[in-house]
Design a protein around this motif. Structure first.
Motif, PDB file in Angstrom:
ATOM      1  N   PHE A  13      -0.083   8.226   2.420  1.00 23.18           N
ATOM      2  CA  PHE A  13      -1.275   7.463   1.835  1.00 23.18           C
ATOM      3  C   PHE A  13      -0.304   8.216   0.595  1.00 23.18           C
ATOM      4  O   PHE A  13       0.286   8.852   0.657  1.00 23.18           O
ATOM      5  N   TYR A  48      -0.156   2.831   8.061  1.00 24.51           N
ATOM      6  CA  TYR A  48      -0.961   3.127   9.527  1.00 24.51           C
ATOM      7  C   TYR A  48       0.907   2.661  10.742  1.00 24.51           C
ATOM      8  O   TYR A  48       0.408   3.166  11.820  1.00 24.51           O
ATOM      9  N   TYR A  98      -1.136   7.319  -3.406  1.00 30.01           N
ATOM     10  CA  TYR A  98      -2.725   7.837  -5.027  1.00 30.01           C
ATOM     11  C   TYR A  98      -1.918   7.956  -6.128  1.00 30.01           C
ATOM     12  O   TYR A  98      -1.182   8.675  -6.311  1.00 30.01           O
ATOM     13  N   ASN A 108      -0.090   7.640  10.281  1.00 31.44           N
ATOM     14  CA  ASN A 108      -0.941   6.726   8.859  1.00 31.44           C
ATOM     15  C   ASN A 108       0.104   7.843   7.061  1.00 31.44           C
ATOM     16  O   ASN A 108      -0.045   9.155   7.173  1.00 31.44           O
ATOM     17  N   LYS A 116      -3.049  -3.064   1.263  1.00 32.90           N
ATOM     18  CA  LYS A 116      -3.343  -2.129  -0.642  1.00 32.90           C
ATOM     19  C   LYS A 116      -4.275  -1.738  -0.657  1.00 32.90           C
ATOM     20  O   LYS A 116      -5.078  -1.469   0.459  1.00 32.90           O
ATOM     21  N   GLY A 117      -4.382  -0.351  -1.263  1.00 34.63           N
ATOM     22  CA  GLY A 117      -5.855   0.165  -1.929  1.00 34.63           C
ATOM     23  C   GLY A 117      -6.427  -0.554  -2.907  1.00 34.63           C
ATOM     24  O   GLY A 117      -6.504  -0.997  -2.982  1.00 34.63           O
ATOM     25  N   ASP A 118      -6.525   0.555  -3.695  1.00 33.70           N
ATOM     26  CA  ASP A 118      -7.729   0.140  -4.909  1.00 33.70           C
ATOM     27  C   ASP A 118      -7.104  -0.203  -5.858  1.00 33.70           C
ATOM     28  O   ASP A 118      -7.686  -0.999  -6.494  1.00 33.70           O
ATOM     29  N   LEU A 147      -6.529   5.769  -4.546  1.00 33.69           N
ATOM     30  CA  LEU A 147      -5.751   5.632  -3.205  1.00 33.69           C
ATOM     31  C   LEU A 147      -4.694   4.031  -4.064  1.00 33.69           C
ATOM     32  O   LEU A 147      -5.633   2.565  -4.756  1.00 33.69           O
ATOM     33  N   PHE A 155      -1.069   2.227   1.404  1.00 32.63           N
ATOM     34  CA  PHE A 155      -1.585   3.177   2.914  1.00 32.63           C
ATOM     35  C   PHE A 155      -0.653   2.158   3.659  1.00 32.63           C
ATOM     36  O   PHE A 155      -0.410   1.102   3.764  1.00 32.63           O
TER      37      PHE A 155
END
Lengths: 114, 111
Positions: free
Chosen positions: B33, B50, B35, B31, B57-59, B45, B48
């Motif tokens: 990421f 995996y 940020y 993983n 998609k993050g936030d 975030l 990310f």
């Protein structure tokens, strides 16, 4: 929506004092919780990781506890030193977010005064 | 020791430029990421990954894209930089469901 809250946002203590930093989260279904330290302008350094099945973790002068039922974690720092001055962040990995995602609190900025 | 490196500590770009931020980890973690960190908002975030060629998609993915062609490298791309993308960008990696390891961060200024 999962949220992670850290109060207070800032804390100033005299050297040698024992102190507690607080982290609360909105959903008790978590995989784990991690405490980080961040120095100004730098990345994050991992301090302690508590798995959901654990109640506490210790490393040197640091002790982190986890109470899932109340949605709280505390980071205890014993005999604080000026070198402990930094921002402390907690991060929670919620079940509903998927095991890869982590939600961060906004941090507590600690100043230890010599 | 786990090592996560980011290509630049400080970067200044002009509005409209295409910007690449590179992140490399040496521990064979699945993983990775990206940020961004802004005062009062904490870490948010962006994206990310995996696995190689996999991304989620993050936030706050708007205005960003990512690339993961090799397991050790995760790139963040700003297709057309804007001033509201001025921020500290932090990369992290982790084995599945375990602790995250962070890079030193890239402070990006878009003028």
């Amino acid at each position: 929506k999962q949220e992670v809250t850290q109060i207070p946002a800032a804390l100033s203590v005299p050297e040698g004092e024992n102190l507690v930093l607080n982290c609360s989260f909105t959903d008790s279904a978590i995989y784990n919780l991690q405490w980080f330290r961040q120095d100004p302008g730098k990345g994050l350094t991992s301090l302690l990781l508590i798995q959901s099945s654990q109640r506490e973790q210790t490393s040197g002068r640091l002790n982190a506890s986890l109470d899932k039922s109340s949605g709280r974690s505390t980071l205890y720092i014993a005999a604080s030193q000026p070198g402990d001055s930094a921002t402390y962040l907690c991060a929670v990995r919620f079940h509903s977010g998927g095991y890869q995602k982590v939600t961060f609190g906004t941090g507590t900025k600690l100043q230890v005064i010599p | 020791d786990v090592k996560v490196t980011q290509s630049s500590r400080y970067l200044v770009k002009r509005t409209g430029e295409k910007v690449f931020l590179e992140c490399v980890q040496d521990m064979d973690h699945e993983n990775m990421f990206w940020y961004r960190q802004d005062p009062g908002l904490g870490l948010r975030l962006i994206y990310f990954s995996y696995d190689v060629k996999m991304k989620e998609k993050g936030d706050i993915p708007e205005g960003y894209s990512v690339s993961r062609e090799k397991k050790e490298r995760f790139s963040l791309i700003l297709e057309s930089a804007s001033t509201n993308q001025t921020s500290m960008y932090l990369c992290a990696s982790s084995p599945t469901a375990l602790q995250q390891y962070f890079g030193p961060g890239t402070r990006l200024t878009v003028t």
